[in-house]
Design an enzyme around this catalytic site. Structure first.
Site, PDB file in Angstrom:
ATOM      1  N   TYR A  33      95.221  65.775  22.737  1.00  0.00           N
ATOM      2  CA  TYR A  33      96.509  65.146  23.042  1.00  0.00           C
ATOM      3  C   TYR A  33      96.399  64.259  24.275  1.00  0.00           C
ATOM      4  CZ  TYR A  33      97.444  68.391  26.945  1.00  0.00           C
ATOM      5  OH  TYR A  33      97.385  69.082  28.135  1.00  0.00           O
ATOM      6  N   ARG A  52      90.548  57.793  27.259  1.00  0.00           N
ATOM      7  CA  ARG A  52      90.320  59.241  27.284  1.00  0.00           C
ATOM      8  C   ARG A  52      90.582  59.852  25.908  1.00  0.00           C
ATOM      9  NH1 ARG A  52      93.504  62.780  31.625  1.00  0.00           N
ATOM     10  NH2 ARG A  52      95.211  62.286  30.207  1.00  0.00           N
ATOM     11  N   ARG A 100      92.315  77.109   5.260  1.00  0.00           N
ATOM     12  CA  ARG A 100      91.771  77.668   6.498  1.00  0.00           C
ATOM     13  C   ARG A 100      90.317  78.122   6.350  1.00  0.00           C
ATOM     14  NH1 ARG A 100      91.084  82.181   9.489  1.00  0.00           N
ATOM     15  NH2 ARG A 100      91.607  82.025  11.711  1.00  0.00           N
ATOM     16  N   LYS A 149      90.507  66.902  26.432  1.00  0.00           N
ATOM     17  CA  LYS A 149      91.938  67.223  26.503  1.00  0.00           C
ATOM     18  C   LYS A 149      92.414  67.836  25.191  1.00  0.00           C
ATOM     19  CE  LYS A 149      96.181  65.209  28.391  1.00  0.00           C
ATOM     20  NZ  LYS A 149      96.421  66.267  29.360  1.00  0.00           N
ATOM     21  N   GLU A 182      91.164  73.047  39.247  1.00  0.00           N
ATOM     22  CA  GLU A 182      92.278  72.083  39.155  1.00  0.00           C
ATOM     23  C   GLU A 182      93.553  72.867  38.933  1.00  0.00           C
ATOM     24  OE1 GLU A 182      91.955  69.598  35.622  1.00  0.00           O
ATOM     25  OE2 GLU A 182      91.011  71.224  34.500  1.00  0.00           O
ATOM     26  N   LEU A 207      89.660  68.403  33.840  1.00  0.00           N
ATOM     27  CA  LEU A 207      90.057  67.238  33.044  1.00  0.00           C
ATOM     28  C   LEU A 207      89.989  66.009  33.953  1.00  0.00           C
ATOM     29  CD1 LEU A 207      91.358  66.493  30.214  1.00  0.00           C
ATOM     30  CD2 LEU A 207      93.406  66.110  31.584  1.00  0.00           C
TER      31      LEU A 207
HETATM   32  N1  PMP Z   1      94.199  68.696  34.534  1.00  0.00           N
HETATM   33  C1  PMP Z   1      94.779  69.314  33.497  1.00  0.00           C
HETATM   34  C2  PMP Z   1      94.240  70.622  33.050  1.00  0.00           C
HETATM   35  C3  PMP Z   1      95.883  68.726  32.852  1.00  0.00           C
HETATM   36  O1  PMP Z   1      96.454  69.349  31.805  1.00  0.00           O
HETATM   37  C4  PMP Z   1      96.394  67.493  33.327  1.00  0.00           C
HETATM   38  C5  PMP Z   1      97.604  66.855  32.700  1.00  0.00           C
HETATM   39  N2  PMP Z   1      97.473  66.612  31.350  1.00  0.00           N
HETATM   40  C6  PMP Z   1      95.751  66.878  34.404  1.00  0.00           C
HETATM   41  C7  PMP Z   1      94.658  67.508  34.989  1.00  0.00           C
HETATM   42  C8  PMP Z   1      96.215  65.553  34.934  1.00  0.00           C
HETATM   43  O2  PMP Z   1      95.823  64.510  34.101  1.00  0.00           O
HETATM   44  P1  PMP Z   1      96.659  63.155  34.013  1.00  0.00           P
HETATM   45  O3  PMP Z   1      96.681  62.598  35.411  1.00  0.00           O
HETATM   46  O4  PMP Z   1      95.876  62.313  33.090  1.00  0.00           O
HETATM   47  O5  PMP Z   1      98.010  63.497  33.522  1.00  0.00           O
END
Ligand code: PMP
Length: 286
Positions: A33, A52, A100, A149, A182, A207
């Site tokens: 996503y 991305r 499935r 993601k 993070e 991410l």
């Molecule tokens: N880390 C994680 C685990 C996230 O889910 C997100 C938001 N989707 C981010 C960092 C921040 O990414 P972005 O700046 O692209 O929204």
């Protein structure tokens, strides 16, 4: 006004939109996503979000649902039909629907594409930024490919739920060596006593945030010192300032971690400055 959702080639009323019960996104979280900020009715940093998205699809060998140009038209149409000026756009691509079975389905499966958008109350978000948010730390129990993601978000759900139970608005995830990876849905930053920004380098553990990447551009433009390295919870507790970045909150001040005030206990001056000028360097779509 009825909300409109794009699903596999059709714009449907929110209540009627749905995907197949054997969609692999539903059964296996076999899906990726993106979340993109909508500002003044335009998409923020669309190019980086599309880069991305394509990378995530490539890493999982999920077919592209359509060309980048066609996807851009769908996103704009969803924003337009929902008449959103300030909000968020959500895009999900799954491997598709098939009986499935764990391995990838044989033959051509059509990826599922869902695109929806919602309004965000800007005044509420600004009030949140003015107050700053509380963070609670949680063990990082996710997998070894956090750079993709995926919608496999249960660890983030549990961490956020635990943080909420502790009165915090975000969880900072901590690896087995005591370093912050993070936020559960954001990247984590601190400012040390010398005014240097510190954030974890990209790699499999986090991410690569689009907001993080655009903020790096801003830092170099403003000649603000930056060190990309992992930091511990102890370092964060002793930091002058702390904040998180994400498409939904851009630069959001953190004023406490595990109920310990950070710096003055108020949003940091550098953090607020970065927040106020962030969109000067972000890309705005036409
Ligand atoms: N880390 C994680 C685990 C996230 O889910 C997100 C938001 N989707 C981010 C960092 C921040 O990414 P972005 O700046 O692209 O929204």
């Amino acid at each position: 006004m009825t909300r409109v959702v794009y699903v596999n080639g059709r714009y449907l009323p929110y209540a009627e939109a749905g995907v197949h019960v054997e969609d692999r996104g539903f059964q296996f979280a076999d899906a990726i996503y993106e979340v993109c900020e909508i500002r003044d009715g335009r998409l923020v940093d669309e190019t980086r979000h599309m880069d991305r998205l394509e990378r995530s699809l490539g890493e999982l060998a999920i077919a592209k649902p359509m060309s980048r140009r066609a996807l851009g038209l769908v996103m704009r149409e969803v924003v337009r039909r929902n008449r959103i000026r300030t909000g968020l756009l959500y895009l999900q691509v799954t491997r598709g629907a098939a009986p499935r079975d764990f391995p990838f389905p044989q033959g051509d499966v059509t990826p599922t594409l869902v695109c929806l958008a919602r309004r965000v109350d800007d005044a509420k978000r600004e009030a949140r930024a003015a107050a700053g948010i509380a963070v609670a730390t949680q063990p990082d129990i996710r997998w070894a490919r956090c750079d993709i993601k995926t919608v496999m978000l249960l660890p983030a759900v549990l961490a956020k739920e635990a943080a909420a139970g502790a009165g915090a608005q975000e969880a900072w995830l901590v690896d087995s060596a005591g370093f912050v990876t993070e936020g559960a849905s954001s990247n984590a930053w601190i400012v040390d006593g010398a005014g240097t920004l510190i954030t974890r380098p990209t790699g499999n553990a986090i991410l690569p945030g689009v907001t993080r990447r655009t903020l790096l551009d801003l830092l170099s433009r403003e000649k603000i010192p930056l060190t990309e390295r992992a930091f511990t919870v102890e370092e964060a507790l002793a930091a002058r300032e702390a904040f998180i970045t994400s498409a939904s909150g851009t630069v959001m001040p953190v004023v406490s971690i595990n109920k310990v005030p950070i710096g003055s206990g108020h949003p940091g001056t550098l953090t607020l400055r970065l927040r106020s000028i962030f969109h000067q360097v972000a890309e705005l779509s036409h």
